[in-house]
Each structure stands twice: as C-alpha cells, then as structure tokens.
Design an enzyme around this catalytic site. Sequence first.
Site, mmCIF file in Angstrom:
data_model
loop_
_atom_site.group_PDB
_atom_site.id
_atom_site.type_symbol
_atom_site.label_atom_id
_atom_site.label_comp_id
_atom_site.label_asym_id
_atom_site.label_seq_id
_atom_site.Cartn_x
_atom_site.Cartn_y
_atom_site.Cartn_z
ATOM 1 N N GLU A 22 0.999 -1.631 0.076
ATOM 2 C CA GLU A 22 0.006 -0.024 0.038
ATOM 3 C C GLU A 22 1.278 0.925 -0.024
ATOM 4 O O GLU A 22 0.536 2.165 -0.539
ATOM 5 C CB GLU A 22 -0.640 0.008 0.681
ATOM 6 C CG GLU A 22 -1.841 -1.697 0.915
ATOM 7 C CD GLU A 22 -3.002 -1.468 -0.352
ATOM 8 O OE1 GLU A 22 -3.154 -0.196 -0.508
ATOM 9 O OE2 GLU A 22 -3.008 -2.368 -0.216
ATOM 10 N N HIS A 25 1.349 2.006 -3.505
ATOM 11 C CA HIS A 25 0.375 3.155 -4.171
ATOM 12 C C HIS A 25 0.811 4.677 -3.326
ATOM 13 O O HIS A 25 0.600 5.417 -4.614
ATOM 14 C CB HIS A 25 -0.802 2.605 -3.680
ATOM 15 C CG HIS A 25 -1.463 1.260 -4.294
ATOM 16 N ND1 HIS A 25 -0.742 1.025 -6.253
ATOM 17 C CD2 HIS A 25 -1.810 -0.277 -3.704
ATOM 18 C CE1 HIS A 25 -1.655 -0.117 -6.394
ATOM 19 N NE2 HIS A 25 -1.332 -0.907 -4.860
#
Length: 445
Positions: A22, A25
């Site tokens: 994550e 991202h």
Amino acid sequence: MNFLTTVLAFLLALGPLIIIHELGHYLVARWCGVKVLRFSVGMGRVVWSRRFGKDQTEWALSALPLGGYVKMLDSRDPETAPKDEAELDREFTRQNVWKRIAIVAAGPIANFLLAIGLMAALFMHGVDEPSARLRALSESSVAYAAGVRGGDTVVAVNGNPVASWSDLRWQVLHAAVEKSEARMELRGAHGGTYTATIPQAEVAKLDVEGDVLGKLGLDLWRPQARVDKVLDGGAGQRAGLQPGDVVLRVDGKTVADGIGFIEAVRAAPGRVLAIEVQRAGGTVPLSLTPERDPNGRGMIKVMVAQAPEMVTITSGPFEAVAKGAERTWETSVLTLKMIGKMLTGEASWKNVTGPITIADYAGQTARIGLESYLQFIAFISISLGVMNLLPIPVLDGGHLLYYSLEVLTGRPLPARVGEIAQRAGVGLLFMLMALAVFNDLVRLF
C-alpha cells in the site's frame, strides 16, 4: 506454544507486506499529485485512526487483518469525490492514463523490490545451506537408473549452476513445471565430472507441491555413522559403544551413514544386532540389543552424527542484488506458469493455497531460523505481487487492463462495463478464496 509462534510469524510476515504494497500506491500517488484520503491496514470497519500531514491523510487500522487499501480523491465515489473545485486537479480520474498506470502498478512493484532487497541482504550476509552432495541412492530409484551415484555432488542442472541443495531443488522444480528432462552435471567423490539425464517422462510425473528430489531418489549426503555421545544406562553403553566409534556394518550389511544406522536400530527393537565399529585404527565387533521405545521402535540412547555437509553462499553487493532480482524474476515466471497449467488442466487446483497453509509455513520457517523466515517472506512478497497483477477486476491487474485498453483505444472503459467487470471480479475472487481455504482444510485434516 507452536500455535502462538505460527500466528505471530504469520502476522509479522503478512502485516509488513501489506504495508509495503500500500505504501507503493501511496507514495506514487503523492508523487503524481493525487490527494490520499486514507491509508488503511486491514479491511472493513476502521477500529483506530489518526490524521497527519498537510492533506490530513487518515492512517487507519481496520477490523479484518487480511489486506489493506489506499483511498484517494476519486469522483466515481460520492464519499471520496472532491468537495472543493480547487482540489479537482488532485482527483485520481483526472490524471493522465500513464500516471494512473504508475499509481496502480506501484503496489506490486513495491512487493517485488522488497523481495529483491531481502534476498540481496541474505546473499550479502551469507546463507548457510546444505550442499548438493548426494546420499547413497537406492538402486530402484529414478536417479540411479539415470546414472546418478551417491557421494557425488551436483554442480549444474540443464546448464544452470547449482551451489546448494536449495539450488538443486529449484532447478529440478523448474524442469518439472517445464516438463523437460533434467540433465545433471556431477562432480565425482574421487574427482572427475560426468553427466546424467533424468528423462522428461519421469520429471513430468513430479508433484511440484511435494518432495520432488525425494521422488527421484535424491537425498542429502550425511557423514559416516560416528558416535558423538553415549548416554548412561542405555543399550549403547551396555554394548560397549564409545564416543568416536564409527559404525561400519550391521548384521554384515554396510552402513552408509548416520541415518542408515538409526534406521537399522529403529527397525530392530529387542533383537540382537551384530555390529562392527572402527576404533583407534582397528575394527571392533560388538553385540547391540536395542530397547523398545513407547512407539514400538528400537532405541539405544546414543547420539550419532547426521548433520548434512553445509556450504555458505555469499555474494558482493552488486552480485547479491543481481541474484536477488534474478531469483525474483524466476519465481514470478514459475508462479505464472503454474497458474497457466492449472487453467489448462495440466496442474491440479489443489496447488492453490490460502492463509492457513501460509500461516503453517510461516511458523515452520520461523522455528528453523531468521534466514529461513526472511526467505519465506521474500517468497510471499513475490506471490503477493504476482497475484495482484493478474487481470482480475478488483485487483491491481484488472485496473491495469482497463488502462491498457484506454491507451489502445484512446478513451476510458465505459462505466457500465467497469461495474459489471467489478462484480464478476468480486465473485471470482471469493471463489478462489473459498477454494484456497478448502484446500487448506483438506491439508490440515
């Protein structure tokens, strides 16, 4: 205690991998100018959160510990749509397609980079592994029929160098997936080299989830059956065994190594064994009667050498990074090939594993040691990266497919088509998860 170790090892492995994914991202989204509203570890209801930074991004822990997400400013969802016209330029769908591709691809790429980093660190530190030297083979084994002999060391398979037992297993596994022959180059115990080829038909039979080397009749070389310690009051002490003795024969049969001696003892509870040991340059005959243990096997209360020959695999920084990248690439390709073979029916869907199996392996490797555990984390990181790149709606790969079509056609995918694909993707994902859990339970029980 083992259960607690397994749970902790699983959480310590999966948690950081989700965060790294994550973060990929998140960082690229910020770099591309997109506003990030929430960074969550876990899915479902938020149980804890704090806001930080200029954008007051919410950093959260959610109820379901499997997974995570980054929520960005996105006009497709009323909850995340821009409330201020000044923020329109920071909305995700308004970014050009290449920025969107970069943001989506950053998660899997972060997992691959982590795997490369872990492997490179292990290679630089030096990894102690069993050598690729072979134990005596059964004459009925596939490898023996191909010309492989015990005591010799495998140095290459199909032209690829082999430096350790894990290298050997990896190359044979690769041949099994490719359904090709396994051409082994070996260094003889007394010098010289030779080649032995295991036929494609035999390699193709191997179960990649099983003991591929054992099925061929290959096992780790072990030292001679040397007595390291004799415990008081045991059958070994009564028979006259002494530390330093090397067991040569049992009932007239040559003992290949420590494992062979242990097997002979376990198979003879209460039966007199005539053994010959080497002691002080001479041979001494002894009479040994193993006691019966609670499981009905023979025991003599003697510690016998059985550790395999070890080698230390060490590399310099640049070589270590190159080897880490190579191993990451090869593992990714192998994973994709396995998925392809499952889709075509060439491999069983029993190979799909879920969280229970992963947790079990996490616990096993953690108990072995830090090096094994880090290797396991690297492998799971690669698997996470590969699985997220599959062209399934909901996953990163599905979004990358949409954006690739946009690059080719020059226009975004119609919203209605995207919605239908998302629903189909969720259904497919739940089916795969159910299959994985079912396989896990079958393995467990």
